[in-house]
Design a protein around this motif. Structure first.
Motif, PDB file in Angstrom:
ATOM      1  N   GLU A 123      87.345  15.431  19.031  1.00 28.31           N
ATOM      2  CA  GLU A 123      87.425  15.277  17.579  1.00 28.31           C
ATOM      3  C   GLU A 123      87.884  13.882  17.152  1.00 28.31           C
ATOM      4  O   GLU A 123      87.398  13.350  16.157  1.00 28.31           O
ATOM      5  CB  GLU A 123      88.369  16.333  16.993  1.00 28.31           C
ATOM      6  N   LYS A 182      89.900  19.157  22.883  1.00 32.76           N
ATOM      7  CA  LYS A 182      89.668  19.218  21.432  1.00 32.76           C
ATOM      8  C   LYS A 182      90.075  17.902  20.779  1.00 32.76           C
ATOM      9  O   LYS A 182      89.329  17.348  19.965  1.00 32.76           O
ATOM     10  CB  LYS A 182      90.459  20.387  20.834  1.00 32.76           C
ATOM     11  N   SER A 238      92.342  22.762  26.923  1.00 30.29           N
ATOM     12  CA  SER A 238      91.640  22.941  25.637  1.00 30.29           C
ATOM     13  C   SER A 238      92.185  22.007  24.569  1.00 30.29           C
ATOM     14  O   SER A 238      91.424  21.421  23.798  1.00 30.29           O
ATOM     15  CB  SER A 238      91.754  24.385  25.162  1.00 30.29           C
TER      16      SER A 238
END
Length: 92
Positions: free
Chosen positions: A19, A15, A11
């Motif tokens: 991003e 992420k 995760s």
């Protein structure tokens, strides 16, 4: 680290990539996934063998699995491998 990354590690990497490096994720889909006409990609999961993406092609969202050229040992290996893959995609 075991053969599979923990959910937390996967995760965190996803992420960060989505991003901060969305263009790199799109390059992975286009170059290594063979979806040259992809306009957007998102990394969903990464493990020691490969990464799972979703890819936007026209109006359709498709799943895509890209396998690495070796089994990743840990998150540092993932970091170096993902950077090398971007460099390879940009020079091809």
């Amino acid at each position: 680290m075991s053969a599979e990354f923990s959910h937390e590690v996967s995760s965190r990497i996803c992420k960060h990539m989505n991003e901060d490096h969305a263009n790199a994720v799109l390059l992975y889909a286009q170059h290594f996934g063979g979806v040259a006409n992809a306009t957007k990609a998102e990394m969903l999961k990464i493990d020691s063998v490969g990464m799972d993406l979703t890819v936007q092609v026209s109006e359709e969202t498709l799943p895509l699995r890209i396998e690495f050229d070796h089994n990743l040992v840990d998150s540092e290996d993932a970091h170096h491998t993902l950077i090398a893959m971007v460099k390879q995609a940009r020079t091809s």
